[in-house]
Structures are given as C-alpha cells and as structure tokens.
Write a protein that holds these residues in place. Sequence first.
Motif, mmCIF file in Angstrom:
data_model
loop_
_atom_site.group_PDB
_atom_site.id
_atom_site.type_symbol
_atom_site.label_atom_id
_atom_site.label_comp_id
_atom_site.label_asym_id
_atom_site.label_seq_id
_atom_site.Cartn_x
_atom_site.Cartn_y
_atom_site.Cartn_z
ATOM 1 N N ILE A 267 0.868 -1.234 -0.032
ATOM 2 C CA ILE A 267 -0.092 -0.078 0.233
ATOM 3 C C ILE A 267 0.885 1.324 0.017
ATOM 4 O O ILE A 267 0.432 2.213 -0.658
ATOM 5 N N ALA A 268 1.847 1.154 0.370
ATOM 6 C CA ALA A 268 3.039 2.440 0.656
ATOM 7 C C ALA A 268 3.470 2.566 -0.657
ATOM 8 O O ALA A 268 3.484 3.642 -1.184
ATOM 9 N N ASP A 287 8.986 -5.110 -7.361
ATOM 10 C CA ASP A 287 8.618 -6.172 -6.227
ATOM 11 C C ASP A 287 9.210 -7.482 -6.511
ATOM 12 O O ASP A 287 9.303 -7.750 -7.780
ATOM 13 N N SER A 288 9.470 -8.004 -5.583
ATOM 14 C CA SER A 288 10.011 -9.546 -5.526
ATOM 15 C C SER A 288 8.568 -10.503 -5.938
ATOM 16 O O SER A 288 8.916 -11.609 -6.668
ATOM 17 N N SER A 297 -0.065 -5.873 2.723
ATOM 18 C CA SER A 297 -0.937 -5.137 2.164
ATOM 19 C C SER A 297 -1.978 -6.157 1.464
ATOM 20 O O SER A 297 -2.788 -5.837 0.871
ATOM 21 N N ASN A 299 -3.986 -8.398 2.701
ATOM 22 C CA ASN A 299 -5.094 -8.888 3.585
ATOM 23 C C ASN A 299 -6.374 -8.571 2.800
ATOM 24 O O ASN A 299 -6.575 -7.779 1.897
ATOM 25 N N ALA A 303 -8.659 -2.500 8.249
ATOM 26 C CA ALA A 303 -9.441 -1.430 8.983
ATOM 27 C C ALA A 303 -8.645 -0.062 9.024
ATOM 28 O O ALA A 303 -7.461 -0.240 9.325
ATOM 29 N N VAL A 422 15.189 -7.110 -4.994
ATOM 30 C CA VAL A 422 16.350 -6.310 -4.571
ATOM 31 C C VAL A 422 17.204 -6.741 -3.632
ATOM 32 O O VAL A 422 16.818 -7.007 -2.526
HETATM 33 C C1 LIG Z 1 -2.188 -10.098 9.638
HETATM 34 C C2 LIG Z 1 -1.943 -8.357 9.461
HETATM 35 C C3 LIG Z 1 -3.279 -7.524 9.710
HETATM 36 C C4 LIG Z 1 -3.479 -6.317 9.637
HETATM 37 N N1 LIG Z 1 -4.484 -5.307 9.501
HETATM 38 C C5 LIG Z 1 -4.295 -4.001 9.475
HETATM 39 C C6 LIG Z 1 -5.466 -3.228 9.403
HETATM 40 O O1 LIG Z 1 -6.510 -3.935 10.103
HETATM 41 N N2 LIG Z 1 -5.420 -1.966 9.652
HETATM 42 C C7 LIG Z 1 -3.987 -1.508 9.310
HETATM 43 O O2 LIG Z 1 -3.956 -0.310 9.260
HETATM 44 N N3 LIG Z 1 -2.937 -2.107 9.350
HETATM 45 C C8 LIG Z 1 -3.051 -3.606 9.169
HETATM 46 N N4 LIG Z 1 -1.919 -4.109 9.451
HETATM 47 C C9 LIG Z 1 -0.520 -3.419 8.996
HETATM 48 C C10 LIG Z 1 -0.478 -3.115 7.409
HETATM 49 O O3 LIG Z 1 -1.094 -4.232 6.592
HETATM 50 C C11 LIG Z 1 0.661 -2.785 7.110
HETATM 51 O O4 LIG Z 1 1.153 -1.693 8.045
HETATM 52 C C12 LIG Z 1 0.743 -2.277 5.611
HETATM 53 O O5 LIG Z 1 0.288 -3.313 4.682
HETATM 54 C C13 LIG Z 1 2.261 -2.260 5.208
HETATM 55 O O6 LIG Z 1 2.113 -1.738 3.748
HETATM 56 P P1 LIG Z 1 3.775 -1.700 3.165
HETATM 57 O O7 LIG Z 1 3.438 -1.094 1.715
HETATM 58 O O8 LIG Z 1 4.631 -0.864 3.975
HETATM 59 O O9 LIG Z 1 4.327 -3.144 3.147
HETATM 60 P P2 LIG Z 1 3.778 -4.325 2.541
HETATM 61 O O10 LIG Z 1 2.459 -4.507 2.304
HETATM 62 O O11 LIG Z 1 4.560 -5.480 3.439
HETATM 63 O O12 LIG Z 1 4.740 -4.288 1.010
HETATM 64 C C14 LIG Z 1 5.934 -4.520 1.054
HETATM 65 C C15 LIG Z 1 6.487 -4.897 -0.258
HETATM 66 O O13 LIG Z 1 7.819 -4.840 -0.540
HETATM 67 C C16 LIG Z 1 8.367 -6.099 -1.114
HETATM 68 N N5 LIG Z 1 9.723 -6.308 -0.880
HETATM 69 C C17 LIG Z 1 10.258 -6.947 0.270
HETATM 70 N N6 LIG Z 1 11.525 -6.688 0.104
HETATM 71 C C18 LIG Z 1 11.827 -6.605 -1.308
HETATM 72 C C19 LIG Z 1 12.993 -6.693 -1.937
HETATM 73 N N7 LIG Z 1 14.217 -7.027 -1.394
HETATM 74 N N8 LIG Z 1 12.959 -6.815 -3.239
HETATM 75 C C20 LIG Z 1 11.678 -6.372 -3.850
HETATM 76 N N9 LIG Z 1 10.570 -6.295 -3.354
HETATM 77 C C21 LIG Z 1 10.593 -6.418 -1.860
HETATM 78 C C22 LIG Z 1 7.441 -7.235 -0.683
HETATM 79 O O14 LIG Z 1 7.251 -8.456 -1.439
HETATM 80 C C23 LIG Z 1 6.108 -6.373 -0.629
HETATM 81 O O15 LIG Z 1 5.215 -6.694 -1.654
HETATM 82 C C24 LIG Z 1 -2.056 -5.453 9.308
HETATM 83 C C25 LIG Z 1 -0.978 -6.471 9.238
HETATM 84 C C26 LIG Z 1 -0.831 -7.624 9.146
HETATM 85 C C27 LIG Z 1 0.189 -8.580 8.694
#
Ligand SMILES: Cc1cc2nc3c(=O)[nH]c(=O)nc-3n(C[C@H](O)[C@H](O)[C@H](O)COP(=O)(O)OP(=O)(O)OC[C@H]3O[C@@H](n4cnc5c(N)ncnc54)[C@H](O)[C@@H]3O)c2cc1C
Length: 483
Positions: A267-268, A287-288, A297, A299, A303, A422
Amino acid sequence: MTFPTVPPAIEPAELTWHDGLPESTQLGGNYFSHRNELEALRYVLSEHGDLPTRFAAVPHAGSFVVAQTGFGTGLNFLATWQAWQNHGPSHAATLHFVCAEPCPFTPQDLKKALLAWPGLRDFSDELIANYPPLIRGTHRLLLDGGRVRLTLFFGDVQVAFDALCFQADAWFLTECASAENPEAWLETTITRVGKHSKPGTTLATPFAGERAWRLLNAAGFRTQTSNGFMGKRDLLSGVFQPDKVSLTTANEARPPTPSVSVIGAGIAGCSLANNLARRGYAVTLIDSADEAGSAASGNVQGALYVKLGVEFNHQTELALSALTFSQRYYAPYRDQYWHPTGLLQLAWNASEQDRHRRFIARNQYPEDVLRAVTQPEAERLTGAGLESGGLWFPGSGWLKPGELCKSLALHPGILRVYGFSVSQITADDGSWRVSGTDPSVAGIRADQVVICAGHLSPQLIPGSGKYRFKAIRGQVTHVPESL
Ligand SMILES: Cc1cc2nc3c(=O)[nH]c(=O)nc-3n(C[C@H](O)[C@H](O)[C@H](O)COP(=O)(O)OP(=O)(O)OC[C@H]3O[C@@H](n4cnc5c(N)ncnc54)[C@H](O)[C@@H]3O)c2cc1C
C-alpha cells in the motif's frame, strides 16, 4: 456563556451575513467588499504576477506554488485553480496552493458563502466535498485528479509558516482575522514570507501603506503600488530580488527529478508510485512478488484505524492528519475497495475504559471525526452484541488493500517490474543503481529511490545500522459468513 475550544478542535470564524455575503466579527469587516470581487481577483492574478503566462510555462512534472496568509472563503484559491485550469500546461504538472487559516469557516458557512459565485460552482463543489473537519494542523487536499493540491493549515499563520516546508512562486498576503496586534503580525509574517520565497517570487497585497512597503523591501521584495481595481483598496505588488541568495533557496529552486524507483508494491509503494506518476514522474515500481499487494497489504480487509494519543502532541496531530487524509483519499474508491461503514474502537477492558475516559476528558474532537458512544449505542451502530461502548469514528471503515494496490499500480506512468528481488542499492555516477539477487538480470537506474519494502526495508537501506527498526506482527481471523 461560551467555553473556550479545546484542541484539537479549532474555533470557527464568527460571521454575520449581509445580503448573502459573510462578514467576520473577529476582523470587523467583509471577506468580500462587493460582488465584483472575483473580477478584481482575476485582475490581480493576471496584472500582478502574470500568473496565466507563468502557469503555461510550468515544465512537465513541475509545479507552481501559490501561498497565502488566510483562506477565508477560499475565493482566491478557487480563482487561482480556475486560472490554472484555463492556462496551465496540458502535460502533467501541479498547482500547489499553501495557506494557513486561524479561524476557518464551518463547511455550512463555506457552502453558503460560495453560493455568491455560481461561475465557480464546479470548483467550489469539489472543495466543499473535500473540506477537512475543523481540527488544528495540516490538511492536504488532492483536487482535480491530483493536478491541484491544497495544503490548508488550520491554526496560527506564523506557526504554519515555521512548520511547513515550501518555496512559493507567488504570494497573496491578506489580512489576518485573529491578529491581536496587526502591526506586529505584519512584521513577523513578512519575515516568513521572505523565507519561503525564491528569486522571482511575486507578491500582491492590499496592505499598501508605507509600513508594508518598508517591511517588504527590507525582506528583499522590490515593490510598486497601483490603484485598486473597481473600488478595491490600492494594491502593493512586488518581486523577490534578494541581495544574497541563500544556499537553501538556490537548492530548492532545482528542477523536479524525473525518474524514481519505488521498491515494494504494497500500500505504501503503490500509493507513492501512483502519486508520483500523476505528477508526471517516470516511476519504476519493483517487487520480488509476481503482483502488487502480496505481503502485509494483501489482507482481504484492513481497518482504517488509528489509536490517537491521550495527549494532543505532534505525533497525535500527524496521526489525525493522516486519518482524515486517508478518508478523503479513498473516497473515489467507495464501494469498490473502500467501505466507509464507520469504525468502533471498543473500550473492551478496564484499562482501555480508563484510557478512553482520559482521552475524552482532555480533548475535543468534532463529531464528524469521532465521539464516545455507550454500550447500547455501540450495539445499535454496529448491529452486534457488545459488552462495552467505545469510540466511534463515523468517517472510517475498511479497505481491500490488496485490490487497491493492484489498481493503483496500473497507472500508465508506472513501469512495473515484478519478480525482481532487490539485494543492493548503490550510488553510481550521480544516480542510484538497484541490483537484484539474480546476477543475470541488469540493475535498474534511477535519480531517486524510495524503499517501501515493509518489514524488510532495513535490509535495503545503505548504512541502516544507524537506525533502529522494529517489526510488528499483525493478526487477522477469518470467520465463516454463516457464523
Ligand atoms: C495480519 C495483518 C493484519 C493487519 N491489519 C491491519 C489493519 O486492519 N489496519 C491497518 O491499518 N494495518 C493493518 N496491518 C498493517 C498493514 O497491513 C501494514 O502496515 C501495511 O500493509 C504495510 O504496507 P507496506 O506497503 O509498508 O508493506 P507491504 O505490504 O509488506 O509491502 C512491502 C512489499 O515490498 C516487497 N519487498 C520486500 N523486500 C523486497 C526486496 N528485497 N525486493 C523487492 N521487493 C521487496 C514485498 O514483496 C512487498 O510486496 C496488518 C498487518 C498484518 C500482517
């Protein structure tokens, strides 16, 4: 008897209405002196600062920043937005309007005031639909599909201009409704106007007296006075031509960076990549995994949730600003990926009940942001049997984060590189090289790299030993629909 407003709520503008036009009781004057105000504004935009010509010259992926003291009815902003739509470039570029308002209009008053300008109806309707709740701090509004960005700070003008980071291309310096000492206000404000200007920044203000002239010239503006338009007060306009150009000013005047690699399509990363692509940046999303939204992200439901601090401090202000921004940001995806059902934070044990009590006693939140609800009310709102009340967030709800990620990543300005893991990011001849774990695949070059790899981010940050990170485990329970 009226009680003072407690943060984060902010006191709205006190108005009286004459012939459908608002008058501020704090300022003791009109927001509009007459119904020709819009014509007068258009005159100021074109004659003092030549904004239409400068709008047309904004380069691809560039932005034009207009700053203003006070927002009032938003008429200056709407007129500027309309001029941007009429004269701005056809390629991707952004109008960014920055302003601070110590006494904001309520949404109802704003709607009523803007009825006076039916020609701006499309713009004012979109502004009203996105107008933030009356809480202190910074509100960012994305309008016109992101082509127009409004940073609206509710609170003291000086605090805003000390906190916000921007360099204006043009300034509107207007009167302040709440200034107790207008003379001192003018002096401190003009100092800040100078700090947020760069060589060539223009300024227009109705403060046409000797004092404003002297202060503006001392701040580095070369000014001239001209007659007011259609009965308006005389106008002072100027161009920023400082004797010395500070290093910060020179650096911040750099052209925008055209290529960005975003690592991580959660999502970020997807939100950022989409935002940059809409601004005209060339974005590579890496993305890997084989698709976006596959890790945290991915799920089925997330919420839209924030746990606000009992103390209203900078951290709470940031969380609150992010919450209300997200509610606006997801609105176009309503019923698709975004379901604003309202959200209940239960006071489910004695310690949470105590926390909620202290939170409610110390803060004042507008009811469109949150309110305390009793157990029967919580049951009525959710339709579920509950053992306690809690905090009800009417504008929150739940998101399908994985599906939203996939949709955001589809912007045509984003090059998607999936299945690329990466391993290293290295500085290379003025840009960055992003290398993968597979040595047979060439690395990816970019002017800027943003790491959005979730809990794996620390592994990728060069020299990350300097920072402290902590991964936090999440938890979801899938319950059959039949239960
Ligand atoms: C079970 C669960 C329930 C949750 N429920 C909630 C909720 O209800 N509400 C809420 O606000 N938050 C919730 N969270 C937290 C929320 O889901 C996360 O904070 C958010 O999705 C993080 O997003 P992100 O984009 O930072 O990371 P991610 O969604 O983890 O994305 C990171 C991406 O980076 C990629 N990546 C990593 N390393 C590498 C690399 N070396 N090379 C290439 N790609 C790479 C991965 O494949 C991944 O796609 C929950 C989390 C979990 C695990």
